[in-house]
Design a protein around this motif. Structure first.
Motif, PDB file in Angstrom:
ATOM      1  N   ASP A 295       0.822  -1.205   0.000  1.00 15.32           N
ATOM      2  CA  ASP A 295       0.000   0.000   0.000  1.00 15.32           C
ATOM      3  C   ASP A 295       0.862   1.264   0.000  1.00 15.32           C
ATOM      4  OD1 ASP A 295      -2.697  -1.169   0.128  1.00 15.32           O
ATOM      5  OD2 ASP A 295      -2.034  -1.952   2.067  1.00 15.32           O
ATOM      6  N   ARG A 296       0.185   2.404   0.096  1.00 15.55           N
ATOM      7  CA  ARG A 296       0.867   3.691   0.139  1.00 15.55           C
ATOM      8  C   ARG A 296       1.849   3.730   1.309  1.00 15.55           C
ATOM      9  NH1 ARG A 296      -3.532   8.360  -1.346  1.00 15.55           N
ATOM     10  NH2 ARG A 296      -4.552   7.268  -3.062  1.00 15.55           N
ATOM     11  N   PRO A 297       2.934   4.444   1.188  1.00 16.55           N
ATOM     12  CA  PRO A 297       3.287   5.357   0.097  1.00 16.55           C
ATOM     13  C   PRO A 297       4.036   4.677  -1.047  1.00 16.55           C
ATOM     14  CG  PRO A 297       4.914   5.544   1.826  1.00 16.55           C
ATOM     15  CD  PRO A 297       3.899   4.537   2.312  1.00 16.55           C
ATOM     16  N   TYR A 298       4.127   3.333  -1.031  1.00 18.41           N
ATOM     17  CA  TYR A 298       4.886   2.628  -2.069  1.00 18.41           C
ATOM     18  C   TYR A 298       4.038   2.333  -3.307  1.00 18.41           C
ATOM     19  CZ  TYR A 298       8.012   2.085   1.881  1.00 18.41           C
ATOM     20  OH  TYR A 298       8.815   2.348   2.959  1.00 18.41           O
ATOM     21  N   VAL A 299       2.836   1.818  -3.097  1.00 20.89           N
ATOM     22  CA  VAL A 299       1.968   1.459  -4.213  1.00 20.89           C
ATOM     23  C   VAL A 299       0.612   2.136  -4.023  1.00 20.89           C
ATOM     24  CG1 VAL A 299       0.948  -0.415  -5.549  1.00 20.89           C
ATOM     25  CG2 VAL A 299       3.133  -0.787  -4.380  1.00 20.89           C
ATOM     26  N   TYR A 300       0.191   2.862  -5.051  1.00 17.73           N
ATOM     27  CA  TYR A 300      -1.093   3.557  -5.041  1.00 17.73           C
ATOM     28  C   TYR A 300      -2.050   2.787  -5.956  1.00 17.73           C
ATOM     29  CZ  TYR A 300       1.328   7.511  -2.885  1.00 17.73           C
ATOM     30  OH  TYR A 300       2.048   8.317  -2.029  1.00 17.73           O
ATOM     31  N   HIS A 301      -3.098   2.224  -5.370  1.00 21.33           N
ATOM     32  CA  HIS A 301      -4.072   1.455  -6.140  1.00 21.33           C
ATOM     33  C   HIS A 301      -5.247   2.365  -6.493  1.00 21.33           C
ATOM     34  CE1 HIS A 301      -1.823  -2.104  -4.961  1.00 21.33           C
ATOM     35  NE2 HIS A 301      -1.945  -1.744  -3.701  1.00 21.33           N
ATOM     36  N   VAL A 302      -5.579   2.404  -7.790  1.00 20.11           N
ATOM     37  CA  VAL A 302      -6.677   3.260  -8.249  1.00 20.11           C
ATOM     38  C   VAL A 302      -7.562   2.461  -9.198  1.00 20.11           C
ATOM     39  CG1 VAL A 302      -7.306   5.395  -9.442  1.00 20.11           C
ATOM     40  CG2 VAL A 302      -5.220   5.322  -8.057  1.00 20.11           C
ATOM     41  N   HIS A 303      -8.867   2.514  -8.976  1.00 18.30           N
ATOM     42  CA  HIS A 303      -9.808   1.810  -9.843  1.00 18.30           C
ATOM     43  C   HIS A 303      -9.840   2.479 -11.221  1.00 18.30           C
ATOM     44  CE1 HIS A 303     -11.109   0.681  -5.779  1.00 18.30           C
ATOM     45  NE2 HIS A 303     -11.540  -0.434  -6.337  1.00 18.30           N
ATOM     46  N   ALA A 304      -9.982   1.670 -12.239  1.00 19.19           N
ATOM     47  CA  ALA A 304      -9.990   2.161 -13.616  1.00 19.19           C
ATOM     48  C   ALA A 304     -11.102   3.192 -13.826  1.00 19.19           C
ATOM     49  CB  ALA A 304     -10.171   0.990 -14.582  1.00 19.19           C
ATOM     50  N   LYS A 305     -10.793   4.185 -14.643  1.00 20.35           N
ATOM     51  CA  LYS A 305     -11.726   5.250 -15.038  1.00 20.35           C
ATOM     52  C   LYS A 305     -12.127   6.166 -13.882  1.00 20.35           C
ATOM     53  CE  LYS A 305     -11.659   3.215 -19.040  1.00 20.35           C
ATOM     54  NZ  LYS A 305     -10.772   3.719 -20.115  1.00 20.35           N
ATOM     55  N   ASN A 306     -11.346   6.147 -12.814  1.00 17.43           N
ATOM     56  CA  ASN A 306     -11.638   7.006 -11.664  1.00 17.43           C
ATOM     57  C   ASN A 306     -10.684   8.196 -11.708  1.00 17.43           C
ATOM     58  OD1 ASN A 306     -11.936   8.246  -9.184  1.00 17.43           O
ATOM     59  ND2 ASN A 306     -11.856   6.365  -7.986  1.00 17.43           N
ATOM     60  N   THR A 308     -10.844  11.143 -10.240  1.00 18.23           N
ATOM     61  CA  THR A 308     -10.581  11.742  -8.926  1.00 18.23           C
ATOM     62  C   THR A 308      -9.495  10.962  -8.190  1.00 18.23           C
ATOM     63  OG1 THR A 308     -12.867  12.528  -8.780  1.00 18.23           O
ATOM     64  CG2 THR A 308     -11.605  12.418  -6.732  1.00 18.23           C
ATOM     65  N   GLY A 309      -9.590   9.629  -8.201  1.00 18.68           N
ATOM     66  CA  GLY A 309      -8.583   8.802  -7.553  1.00 18.68           C
ATOM     67  C   GLY A 309      -7.236   8.902  -8.239  1.00 18.68           C
ATOM     68  N   PHE A 310      -7.252   8.987  -9.566  1.00 17.70           N
ATOM     69  CA  PHE A 310      -6.028   9.126 -10.363  1.00 17.70           C
ATOM     70  C   PHE A 310      -5.306  10.419 -10.002  1.00 17.70           C
ATOM     71  CE2 PHE A 310      -3.929  10.339 -14.416  1.00 17.70           C
ATOM     72  CZ  PHE A 310      -3.193   9.188 -14.666  1.00 17.70           C
ATOM     73  N   LEU A 311      -6.036  11.506  -9.979  1.00 20.43           N
ATOM     74  CA  LEU A 311      -5.467  12.816  -9.654  1.00 20.43           C
ATOM     75  C   LEU A 311      -4.944  12.844  -8.227  1.00 20.43           C
ATOM     76  CD1 LEU A 311      -5.019  15.868 -10.232  1.00 20.43           C
ATOM     77  CD2 LEU A 311      -7.395  16.234  -9.483  1.00 20.43           C
ATOM     78  N   GLU A 312      -5.728  12.346  -7.289  1.00 21.60           N
ATOM     79  CA  GLU A 312      -5.341  12.389  -5.874  1.00 21.60           C
ATOM     80  C   GLU A 312      -4.095  11.558  -5.608  1.00 21.60           C
ATOM     81  OE1 GLU A 312      -4.843  11.040  -1.905  1.00 21.60           O
ATOM     82  OE2 GLU A 312      -5.623   9.726  -3.480  1.00 21.60           O
ATOM     83  N   ALA A 313      -3.993  10.375  -6.257  1.00 20.13           N
ATOM     84  CA  ALA A 313      -2.833   9.516  -6.055  1.00 20.13           C
ATOM     85  C   ALA A 313      -1.559  10.201  -6.540  1.00 20.13           C
ATOM     86  CB  ALA A 313      -3.031   8.188  -6.788  1.00 20.13           C
ATOM     87  N   ILE A 314      -1.629  10.820  -7.704  1.00 22.20           N
ATOM     88  CA  ILE A 314      -0.453  11.512  -8.239  1.00 22.20           C
ATOM     89  C   ILE A 314      -0.090  12.714  -7.372  1.00 22.20           C
ATOM     90  CG2 ILE A 314       0.442  12.821 -10.209  1.00 22.20           C
ATOM     91  CD1 ILE A 314      -1.300  11.043 -12.008  1.00 22.20           C
ATOM     92  N   GLU A 315      -1.097  13.476  -6.967  1.00 19.91           N
ATOM     93  CA  GLU A 315      -0.846  14.656  -6.136  1.00 19.91           C
ATOM     94  C   GLU A 315      -0.174  14.263  -4.824  1.00 19.91           C
ATOM     95  OE1 GLU A 315      -3.269  18.621  -4.663  1.00 19.91           O
ATOM     96  OE2 GLU A 315      -4.385  16.767  -5.029  1.00 19.91           O
ATOM     97  N   THR A 316      -0.577  13.148  -4.237  1.00 21.07           N
ATOM     98  CA  THR A 316       0.013  12.691  -2.981  1.00 21.07           C
ATOM     99  C   THR A 316       1.423  12.160  -3.203  1.00 21.07           C
ATOM    100  OG1 THR A 316      -2.176  12.104  -2.127  1.00 21.07           O
ATOM    101  CG2 THR A 316      -0.267  11.136  -1.021  1.00 21.07           C
ATOM    102  N   ALA A 317       1.591  11.361  -4.248  1.00 16.20           N
ATOM    103  CA  ALA A 317       2.879  10.705  -4.486  1.00 16.20           C
ATOM    104  C   ALA A 317       3.992  11.693  -4.806  1.00 16.20           C
ATOM    105  CB  ALA A 317       2.738   9.685  -5.612  1.00 16.20           C
TER     106      ALA A 317
END
Length: 388
Positions: A295-306, A308-317
């Motif tokens: 899990d985070r902060p090493y691996v960010y799992h994001v459901h396809a076509k999401n 909001t999750g895509f943006l948030e994961a990149i912003e955090t990482a």
């Protein structure tokens, strides 16, 4: 005094050539760690050469590793049998399959079970030993640690797109939408960088794509294509990136593991999941199944076509530094332990045990199982008579 015949072009092409696909990374790891353990290895490019090598030192050869080992099993001039007493015993032939694939219905791989070697672990079972197949795996720990890490604050303001083919973003498995990249660039100011080419014949994918394929490179919106990269250039770009972004393909690529070892987190797309329980990992289909367990902060799992999750994961990482990370089962030590087991196990005895169990199944009239093991039993019956 113990020899492994590496009878596969993937291994040969990686060790003495420049092939760095997933199978090549795996082959290099097998070859290197066998040497570290003190075993002798020989390369061969075809079955004729493999048979020649085996006949020179039959007692010394412990295992023969190749893709499509069934080509020998199904060739009476290759496998040991009534008409070929100097052929290769079936129990010395191990199938090299990158994915943990049982191949129970594939006549080209009659030995099945522990004679199927995989690069990835079989997560359908609670531990590696309980799986029907034999997990060998690979490690890039040694070579990766030779590459210095770059502190997060000194890296380029970029993320690395894991895609060597532009077809990845046109394929039906593509996890995102092509608009996500410019939208995130506009929101966060981060560039999307990768190295891809257009090959419409790649894996036959082109025939399934019914829209015109355009390059998505767009410097005005922070998308850069560096084209095909050498290994050195690839590692330089990855270690200068703040996160590696998966596209859903390529499945089970070594690149995310190498990124983590360089202190670069990975965004692991979830292509399929239980809609009623979306965070139940046991129901996930992800780009890298090994990494879904971290899990985070090493691996960010994001459901396809999401988005909001895509943006948030990149912003955090891009704001969260990590140290080098190597899964415990992917260290050089762990791979060496599994290779030692491969080389030191009495596979003849194991094959005879399996034969006895299979024959008991037959005697109990379990017809469904009989068809699955018929080829195995057939070979083993010869094996019991003609083994050295």
């Amino acid at each position: 005094m113990k020899v492994a015949l590496l009878a596969d072009n993937w291994i040969h092409g990686a060790v003495v050539g420049d092939f760095r696909g997933g199978e090549g990374i795996w082959g290099i790891s097998i070859h290197k760690n066998l040497h570290k353990l003190g075993y002798t290895t020989l390369f061969s490019g075809n079955l004729e050469e493999t048979l020649f090598q085996y006949r020179m030192m039959p007692d010394l050869v412990k295992v023969i590793i190749r893709n499509e080992a069934g080509q020998c099993h199904n060739d009476k001039d290759c496998v040991k049998g009534p008409d070929n007493p100097y052929g290769i015993p079936a129990w010395k032939l191990f199938e090299m399959s990158y994915w943990p694939d049982y191949r129970l219905n594939d006549k080209n791989h009659p030995m099945k079970g522990k004679w199927l070697l995989s690069a990835g672990p079989d997560y359908d079972f609670p531990d590696f030993d309980s799986s029907p197949i034999q997990y060998i795996g690979y490690s890039t720990e040694e070579s990766c640690k030779e590459i210095p890490m770059i502190p997060l604050e000194e890296r380029k303001n970029q993320v690395w797109m894991l895609m060597k083919q532009i077809l990845y973003v046109y394929h039906h498995r593509f996890a995102w939408n092509r608009t996500y990249f410019p939208l995130v660039h506009d929101e966060l100011g981060v560039d999307f960088v990768g190295g891809w080419v257009l090959d419409k014949d790649y894996l036959g994918w082109g025939k399934d794509i019914h829209e015109e394929v355009f390059d998505i490179e767009d410097h005005n919106h922070g998308i850069y294509n560096l084209g095909m990269q050498s290994s050195e250039d690839f590692y330089e770009q990855v270690r200068n990136s703040k996160i590696m972004i998966g596209m859903a393909n390529p499945h089970w690529s070594p690149s995310p593991v190498e990124a983590l070892c360089l202190g670069v987190p990975f965004l692991n797309p979830i292509s399929d999941w239980d809609r009623d329980d979306p965070w139940n990992k046991s129901r996930w289909d992800t780009q890298h199944p090994t990494l879904k367990h971290y899990d985070r902060p090493y691996v960010y799992h994001v459901h396809a076509k999401n988005f909001t999750g895509f943006l948030e994961a990149i912003e955090t990482a891009i704001k969260t530094p990590i140290d080098r990370f190597i899964p415990e089962h992917m260290t050089e030590k762990a791979v060496q332990e599994r290779l030692t087991k491969l080389m030191e196990t009495d596979w003849r005895a194991k094959a005879e045990e399996t034969l006895k169990e299979n024959m008991k199944m037959v005697e109990r009239g379990e017809e469904a199982y009989v068809s699955a093991v018929f080829c195995f039993c057939f070979i083993c019956c010869f094996m019991r008579v003609f083994l050295l």
